[in-house]
Design an enzyme around this catalytic site. Structure first.
Site, PDB file in Angstrom:
ATOM      1  N   LYS A  32      -3.403  -8.519   4.604  1.00  0.00           N
ATOM      2  CA  LYS A  32      -3.359  -8.056   3.222  1.00  0.00           C
ATOM      3  C   LYS A  32      -4.770  -7.650   2.787  1.00  0.00           C
ATOM      4  O   LYS A  32      -5.750  -8.320   3.142  1.00  0.00           O
ATOM      5  CB  LYS A  32      -2.823  -9.182   2.333  1.00  0.00           C
ATOM      6  CG  LYS A  32      -2.667  -8.853   0.862  1.00  0.00           C
ATOM      7  CD  LYS A  32      -2.083 -10.054   0.122  1.00  0.00           C
ATOM      8  CE  LYS A  32      -1.963  -9.840  -1.361  1.00  0.00           C
ATOM      9  NZ  LYS A  32      -1.398 -11.030  -2.059  1.00  0.00           N
ATOM     10  N   SER A  38       1.971 -10.049  -5.222  1.00  0.00           N
ATOM     11  CA  SER A  38       1.019  -9.017  -4.897  1.00  0.00           C
ATOM     12  C   SER A  38       1.003  -8.638  -3.405  1.00  0.00           C
ATOM     13  O   SER A  38       0.290  -7.721  -3.016  1.00  0.00           O
ATOM     14  CB  SER A  38      -0.387  -9.483  -5.308  1.00  0.00           C
ATOM     15  OG  SER A  38      -0.763 -10.660  -4.596  1.00  0.00           O
ATOM     16  N   SER A  88       3.191 -14.679  -4.997  1.00  0.00           N
ATOM     17  CA  SER A  88       2.928 -13.403  -4.336  1.00  0.00           C
ATOM     18  C   SER A  88       3.381 -13.302  -2.889  1.00  0.00           C
ATOM     19  O   SER A  88       3.297 -12.230  -2.296  1.00  0.00           O
ATOM     20  CB  SER A  88       1.439 -13.069  -4.423  1.00  0.00           C
ATOM     21  OG  SER A  88       1.084 -12.789  -5.759  1.00  0.00           O
TER      22      SER A  88
END
Length: 483
Positions: free
Chosen positions: A80, A157, A181
């Site tokens: 990520k 996210s 997330s």
């Protein structure tokens, strides 16, 4: 085997451990797996926009230098674009303010562990700016779309990671979770997403916890066993850590999946902490999950959890705003130029301005509220091994509603309060929590069910998830556009 990308490719039918087994048996070379994943990324990126940075040359160099004999040797992997460091690359945090940041000079501890496990890292997935919302849209990288419906959010996210795994680019990808997330995008894209206990995962070497302990890291996966094996490979105490989590009872999390059946007491908690509404489809998903658990021999009954919702909401916001203000201050100092509003999303700048004015009392009050919540949940879990709720209060919502530069600020705040009211509690209490993909709407949108166990009891969750996976398999379910 051919390494050409495309729907129906034999590699697509395997999880990470399955691909690693091919490498171990010398039926395929790591270079072939990387070529396959790179081809997948090339094919799906135009529609999904889920990859922020590609590092194919670094991945090839990683293979050429010799991969360790880890459990995922040769398996392509994506990080990520937030909260981690990969030597020689930028982590830009979904923000224009970080696009020219200096490349990292070393791997962070988590990435080092991933490499020791044999994972081949070839890129970073998209994130909203600083991970501050439940969708993956940013001025820096644009809109990331859900493979199940391109007009719907893939969550946030860790939405880029979710879109990449759901589309079949890779079988699993790194993700992080400060308020949901991992679990929110898992629910939105039909994946398995486990948030580990506080103290389980490394955050170093610069720090041993993020967001005052609210945030942690792990992955989004298509199979439960990949999640368990990756946890074994990456979870261990790190230098300077102030907290820890108990070792798995069976010796490893992967071994927990084969442990003898354990009848669990499961409390179904359908009401949101603040009393906000839950759409009927999400309630049906959780109730159906409860019936499935009962059919597997577990004891299930409805339970009520009473929390100080307003105090928790204020506390969570105080932590987020304080951390945002500190992060922007430190980044400006590091580059010798303050971060400006023009470089940021509207909500990010608002958080920074408000965070800079908060007193230490706000953080002390937040910590007290979190502790009271942890005590309230622990008291309830004297009666229940696992708590079950909807993961989200709505199916995946339309893109644009949770963008960090909203046209309608009131609508943004309303959606933030009502879309994911269940997930942040486990971040505040430090408990392990997972979203399991057991339900799809008539329109073909996935809806997850949220299971939360006592601190340190990831093994309980993983074993239950494996039972659910066997009873109602989801591995072969693919978005229509990727079949």
């Amino acid at each position: 085997m051919s390494a050409a990308a495309g729907p129906g490719h034999p590699f697509s039918n395997l999880d990470g451990l399955g691909l690693a087994e091919l490498v171990k048996r010398r039926e395929v070379r790591p270079e072939e797996l990387l070529a396959w994943a790179s081809g997948n990324a090339d094919a799906h990126q135009p529609a999904l926009n889920c990859i922020a940075h590609r590092h194919d040359e670094l991945a090839r160099a990683q293979i050429a230098s010799g991969l360790p004999e880890g459990p995922f040797r040769g398996v392509p992997f994506l990080l990520k674009d937030l909260g981690v460091s990969l030597a020689g690359t930028r982590t830009t945090s979904g923000s224009r303010a970080w696009l020219s940041a200096a490349p990292a000079t070393a791997d962070c501890e988590l990435v080092a562990r991933y490499k020791r496990a044999g994972l081949v890292i070839f890129g970073k997935t998209t994130s909203p700016e600083l991970g501050l919302t439940y969708t993956t849209e940013s001025r820096a990288f644009g809109v990331t779309r859900n493979p199940w419906n391109l007009e719907r959010t893939c969550g946030g996210s860790s939405g880029g990671a979710a879109a990449a795994v759901a589309a079949g680019i890779v079988p699993m990808a790194h993700a992080s979770d400060g308020g949901g997330s991992i679990r929110v995008p898992a629910s939105c894209t039909g994946l398995f997403g486990l948030k580990p206990s506080r103290g389980r995962m490394p955050s170093g070497p610069e720090a041993t916890e993020r967001w005052f302990g609210l945030a942690t890291a792990h992955a989004l996966t298509r199979s439960v066993r990949d999640s368990a094996a990756l946890l074994d490979a990456s979870a261990a105490p790190e230098l300077g850590a102030r907290y820890g989590a108990p070792a798995p009872r069976a010796g490893s999390f992967l071994a927990e999946l084969a442990a003898p059946f354990e009848r669990l007491r499961i409390g179904l908690v359908p009401a949101t902490p603040g009393g906000t509404p839950v759409e009927p489809e999400c309630l049906r998903a959780a109730e159906d999950a409860a019936r499935l658990c009962a059919s597997l021999g577990h004891e299930v009954e409805e339970a009520k959890l009473t929390l100080e919702a307003e105090a928790l909401g204020r506390g969570f916001l105080a932590v987020v705003q304080t951390v945002v203000a500190q992060t922007l201050r430190d980044h400006g100092a590091a580059r010798a130029r303050p971060v400006t509003a023009e470089e940021l999303e509207t909500i990010t700048w608002m958080h920074a301005e408000q965070g800079a004015t908060l007193s230490a009392l706000a953080l002390a009050d937040a910590n007290d509220a979190f502790q009271r919540a942890a005590i309230a949940v622990a008291r309830l879990q004297q009666s229940y091994d696992v708590l079950l709720s909807p993961t989200l209060a709505k199916p995946p919502i339309a893109l644009g509603l949770l963008n960090l530069s909203p046209v309608d600020l009131k609508a943004f705040r309303r959606e933030m309060a009502t879309f994911s009211p269940f997930t942040a509690l486990a971040n505040m209490t430090g408990q392990p929590s997972m979203s399991v993909p057991l339900h799809w709407t008539d329109a073909g949108l996935p809806i997850g069910s949220l299971f939360t166990a006592r601190h340190g009891a990831e093994g309980t969750l993983l074993k239950l998830a494996r039972q659910l996976e066997q009873a109602r398999p989801w591995f072969a379910r693919r978005p229509p556009s990727t079949r």
